[in-house]
Design a protein around this motif. Structure first.
Motif, PDB file in Angstrom:
ATOM      1  N   GLU A 229       0.833  -1.202   0.000  1.00 53.38           N
ATOM      2  CA  GLU A 229       0.000   0.000   0.000  1.00 53.38           C
ATOM      3  C   GLU A 229       0.870   1.255   0.000  1.00 53.38           C
ATOM      4  N   GLY A 230       0.547   2.164  -0.887  1.00 53.34           N
ATOM      5  CA  GLY A 230       1.309   3.396  -1.001  1.00 53.34           C
ATOM      6  C   GLY A 230       2.434   3.340  -2.014  1.00 53.34           C
ATOM      7  N   GLY A 231       2.659   2.174  -2.624  1.00 54.77           N
ATOM      8  CA  GLY A 231       3.730   2.052  -3.606  1.00 54.77           C
ATOM      9  C   GLY A 231       3.174   1.989  -5.017  1.00 54.77           C
ATOM     10  N   PRO A 232       4.039   2.226  -5.999  1.00 57.25           N
ATOM     11  CA  PRO A 232       5.438   2.628  -5.864  1.00 57.25           C
ATOM     12  C   PRO A 232       5.593   4.103  -5.516  1.00 57.25           C
ATOM     13  N   PHE A 233       6.721   4.434  -4.887  1.00 56.15           N
ATOM     14  CA  PHE A 233       6.992   5.810  -4.505  1.00 56.15           C
ATOM     15  C   PHE A 233       7.480   6.577  -5.738  1.00 56.15           C
ATOM     16  N   ASP A 234       7.523   7.907  -5.615  1.00 55.41           N
ATOM     17  CA  ASP A 234       7.838   8.760  -6.770  1.00 55.41           C
ATOM     18  C   ASP A 234       9.186   8.426  -7.402  1.00 55.41           C
ATOM     19  N   GLY A 235      10.192   8.122  -6.573  1.00 55.28           N
ATOM     20  CA  GLY A 235      11.516   7.848  -7.105  1.00 55.28           C
ATOM     21  C   GLY A 235      11.544   6.648  -8.022  1.00 55.28           C
ATOM     22  N   THR A 236      10.722   5.647  -7.725  1.00 56.48           N
ATOM     23  CA  THR A 236      10.659   4.452  -8.570  1.00 56.48           C
ATOM     24  C   THR A 236      10.103   4.797  -9.943  1.00 56.48           C
ATOM     25  N   ARG A 237       9.074   5.618  -9.966  1.00 58.06           N
ATOM     26  CA  ARG A 237       8.491   6.002 -11.261  1.00 58.06           C
ATOM     27  C   ARG A 237       9.477   6.861 -12.055  1.00 58.06           C
ATOM     28  N   THR A 238      10.219   7.710 -11.366  1.00 61.10           N
ATOM     29  CA  THR A 238      11.223   8.528 -12.052  1.00 61.10           C
ATOM     30  C   THR A 238      12.312   7.651 -12.656  1.00 61.10           C
ATOM     31  N   ALA A 239      12.762   6.647 -11.880  1.00 54.69           N
ATOM     32  CA  ALA A 239      13.782   5.724 -12.389  1.00 54.69           C
ATOM     33  C   ALA A 239      13.254   4.938 -13.585  1.00 54.69           C
ATOM     34  N   ARG A 263       9.363  -8.689  -1.571  1.00 53.26           N
ATOM     35  CA  ARG A 263       9.423  -9.418  -0.318  1.00 53.26           C
ATOM     36  C   ARG A 263       9.217 -10.907  -0.577  1.00 53.26           C
ATOM     37  N   VAL A 264      10.135 -11.722  -0.106  1.00 48.49           N
ATOM     38  CA  VAL A 264      10.121 -13.150  -0.408  1.00 48.49           C
ATOM     39  C   VAL A 264       8.891 -13.835   0.173  1.00 48.49           C
ATOM     40  N   GLU A 265       8.477 -13.453   1.355  1.00 53.06           N
ATOM     41  CA  GLU A 265       7.418 -14.170   2.058  1.00 53.06           C
ATOM     42  C   GLU A 265       6.060 -14.096   1.373  1.00 53.06           C
ATOM     43  N   ASP A 266       5.805 -12.993   0.658  1.00 58.72           N
ATOM     44  CA  ASP A 266       4.462 -12.832   0.100  1.00 58.72           C
ATOM     45  C   ASP A 266       4.435 -12.235  -1.302  1.00 58.72           C
ATOM     46  N   GLU A 267       5.605 -12.059  -1.942  1.00 58.81           N
ATOM     47  CA  GLU A 267       5.687 -11.526  -3.303  1.00 58.81           C
ATOM     48  C   GLU A 267       5.155 -10.103  -3.419  1.00 58.81           C
ATOM     49  N   ILE A 268       5.193  -9.356  -2.327  1.00 55.65           N
ATOM     50  CA  ILE A 268       4.792  -7.956  -2.351  1.00 55.65           C
ATOM     51  C   ILE A 268       6.016  -7.092  -2.646  1.00 55.65           C
ATOM     52  N   THR A 269       5.878  -6.169  -3.589  1.00 55.53           N
ATOM     53  CA  THR A 269       6.974  -5.259  -3.927  1.00 55.53           C
ATOM     54  C   THR A 269       6.927  -4.049  -3.006  1.00 55.53           C
ATOM     55  N   VAL A 270       8.080  -3.734  -2.408  1.00 53.60           N
ATOM     56  CA  VAL A 270       8.122  -2.678  -1.401  1.00 53.60           C
ATOM     57  C   VAL A 270       8.904  -1.446  -1.852  1.00 53.60           C
ATOM     58  N   GLY A 271       9.609  -1.535  -2.966  1.00 53.09           N
ATOM     59  CA  GLY A 271      10.378  -0.389  -3.421  1.00 53.09           C
ATOM     60  C   GLY A 271      11.180  -0.685  -4.662  1.00 53.09           C
ATOM     61  N   GLY A 272      12.049   0.250  -5.006  1.00 51.27           N
ATOM     62  CA  GLY A 272      12.917   0.094  -6.164  1.00 51.27           C
ATOM     63  C   GLY A 272      14.339   0.480  -5.818  1.00 51.27           C
ATOM     64  N   MET A 273      15.288  -0.115  -6.522  1.00 48.60           N
ATOM     65  CA  MET A 273      16.710   0.155  -6.284  1.00 48.60           C
ATOM     66  C   MET A 273      17.455  -0.137  -7.570  1.00 48.60           C
ATOM     67  N   GLY A 283      35.059   3.530 -13.782  1.00 43.37           N
ATOM     68  CA  GLY A 283      34.525   2.365 -13.087  1.00 43.37           C
ATOM     69  C   GLY A 283      33.538   2.695 -11.989  1.00 43.37           C
ATOM     70  N   VAL A 284      32.966   3.905 -12.013  1.00 41.32           N
ATOM     71  CA  VAL A 284      32.044   4.344 -10.970  1.00 41.32           C
ATOM     72  C   VAL A 284      30.605   4.273 -11.488  1.00 41.32           C
ATOM     73  N   ALA A 285      29.735   3.651 -10.700  1.00 40.74           N
ATOM     74  CA  ALA A 285      28.309   3.620 -11.005  1.00 40.74           C
ATOM     75  C   ALA A 285      27.546   4.213  -9.833  1.00 40.74           C
ATOM     76  N   GLU A 286      26.550   5.025 -10.134  1.00 38.07           N
ATOM     77  CA  GLU A 286      25.765   5.658  -9.071  1.00 38.07           C
ATOM     78  C   GLU A 286      24.533   4.821  -8.756  1.00 38.07           C
ATOM     79  N   VAL A 287      24.276   4.629  -7.465  1.00 37.70           N
ATOM     80  CA  VAL A 287      23.116   3.860  -7.025  1.00 37.70           C
ATOM     81  C   VAL A 287      22.028   4.799  -6.519  1.00 37.70           C
ATOM     82  N   GLY A 288      20.798   4.316  -6.577  1.00 36.84           N
ATOM     83  CA  GLY A 288      19.669   5.058  -6.034  1.00 36.84           C
ATOM     84  C   GLY A 288      18.602   4.080  -5.578  1.00 36.84           C
ATOM     85  N   TYR A 289      17.717   4.521  -4.710  1.00 36.40           N
ATOM     86  CA  TYR A 289      16.692   3.613  -4.194  1.00 36.40           C
ATOM     87  C   TYR A 289      15.602   4.420  -3.512  1.00 36.40           C
ATOM     88  N   ASP A 290      14.441   3.787  -3.372  1.00 38.37           N
ATOM     89  CA  ASP A 290      13.411   4.302  -2.482  1.00 38.37           C
ATOM     90  C   ASP A 290      12.485   3.173  -2.069  1.00 38.37           C
TER      91      ASP A 290
END
Length: 359
Positions: A229-239, A263-273, A283-290
């Motif tokens: 509930e409440g997902g996906p957050f704005d950052g995930t849609r931007t990515a 989430r392994v236990e119930d197959e619910i998606t909780v975010g993006g990374m 050799g540098v890669a930038e990471v992001g998540y929400d």
């Protein structure tokens, strides 16, 4: 969203059957176009692969192919071959529809497994492409529905710039698989399709988001995922929007895009990374998540970032990972610290953290 599943397998099989029945009276003993198999042997290969895909998913095979083979009865002819292909496609479509989310089974390319969507896409590709090989050898042309070709490209060839118009979808798929030249693009003598990567991370599994799913997320859809509930957050849609643009431009690199945190236990998606792109020249890669608000404060992001970082830093060409965090986001700062990142010089008014391959 560009759907891929049982319906698409059945549509591809119907197209194949229609094309092949039009040439059933010709000599299927000649070699299929570009292959060492005869047309009849190519049809047997298609049916065999489809049965194998169904077997992989129903058997939940994880370490290799289920040890059986499908073969035509002795004396089988073209009409028999078509009926077997239709039956085999029916098996795959039925299995795909009844395979639970999250189930993966062995397939060698490129990471050793695929989910039901992946097996569907591979089945559609086998049907469309080998029907073309047979038809070409027998002197006829074939063009499947553009939407099927577009879906195969988006699910299996994320590294390939998509076709510009619907009329170009089939030509692009033929080019992507080394079957036809395409003006303005280099010849492809070697090619492999790509099934999305999955990285285990304790209570979370990171699942690579395909361009097809990203495009749906970018316009407000679910990307085929079941969200907390409440997902996906704005950052995930931007990515997702960034991936969609990169794919359209032909610069998207599989594995260096976005992952869904499931989430392994119930197959619910909780975010993006994920990453803002592949490693740069240094050799540098930038990471992001929400995370969706309802999933925060449970340690999911830290677990996922540790696993993603370890995976990335073991890849050729990656020497360090960079995370940029707003000064007021203390929760995110704690996440990167727990994942082994150390603070370095600020980037303008933002805090920067780095984890190197030697950390």
């Amino acid at each position: 969203m560009l759907s891929m599943g049982g319906d698409q397998v059945e549509e591809a099989a119907a197209h194949a059957a229609k094309v092949l029945r039009a040439v059933v009276g010709l000599d299927w003993g000649v070699k299929a176009d570009g292959l060492d198999w005869s047309c009849l042997e190519t049809a047997e290969h298609v049916a065999g692969v489809l049965v194998a895909y169904a077997g992989q998913l129903t058997g939940r095979a994880t370490d290799g192919w289920v040890p059986f083979e499908m073969a035509f009865d002795e004396g089988s002819g073209p009409d028999d071959a078509i009926r077997v292909i239709e039956s085999a496609a029916g098996l795959v479509s039925a299995v795909v529809r009844t395979t639970p989310p999250g189930v993966r089974a062995y397939h060698p390319y490129p990471h050793g497994s695929a989910d039901a969507t992946g097996f569907s896409a591979m089945g559609v590709a086998e049907l469309l492409l080998h029907t073309y090989d047979i038809a070409q050898a027998l002197g006829v042309d074939t063009e499947p529905p553009a939407a099927l070709c577009e879906a195969v490209l988006a699910w299996l060839f994320p590294q390939v710039q998509p076709a510009r118009t619907p009329s170009d979808q089939w030509a692009t798929l033929l080019w992507a698989t080394g079957r036809r030249a395409l003006p303005g693009r280099p010849a492809r003598d070697r090619w492999r399709w790509h099934n999305p990567l999955e990285i285990p991370a304790g209570r979370i599994v990171l699942r690579e988001v395909s361009p097809a799913a990203a495009a749906d997320l970018a316009v407000g859809g679910t990307g085929g995922l079941t969200w907390i509930e409440g997902g996906p957050f704005d950052g995930t849609r931007t990515a997702a929007e960034m991936i969609t643009k990169a794919y359209a431009s032909g610069v998207h690199r599989p594995e260096w895009g976005m992952f869904a945190l499931v989430r392994v236990e119930d197959e619910i998606t909780v975010g993006g990374m994920g990453f803002h792109g592949p490693p740069d020249e240094e050799g540098v890669a930038e990471v992001g998540y929400d995370l969706a608000v309802g999933a925060r404060g449970r340690g999911y992001a830290s677990e996922a970032l540790v696993s993603l970082s370890e995976w990335a830093l073991a890849r050729p060409g990656a020497s360090s990972l960079l995370a940029i965090v707003e000064p007021e986001n203390t929760a995110s700062q704690a996440v990167v610290a727990r994942a082994g990142y150390v603070r370095v010089s600020d980037r303008e008014d933002l805090r920067a953290y780095v984890r190197s391959a030697t950390a």
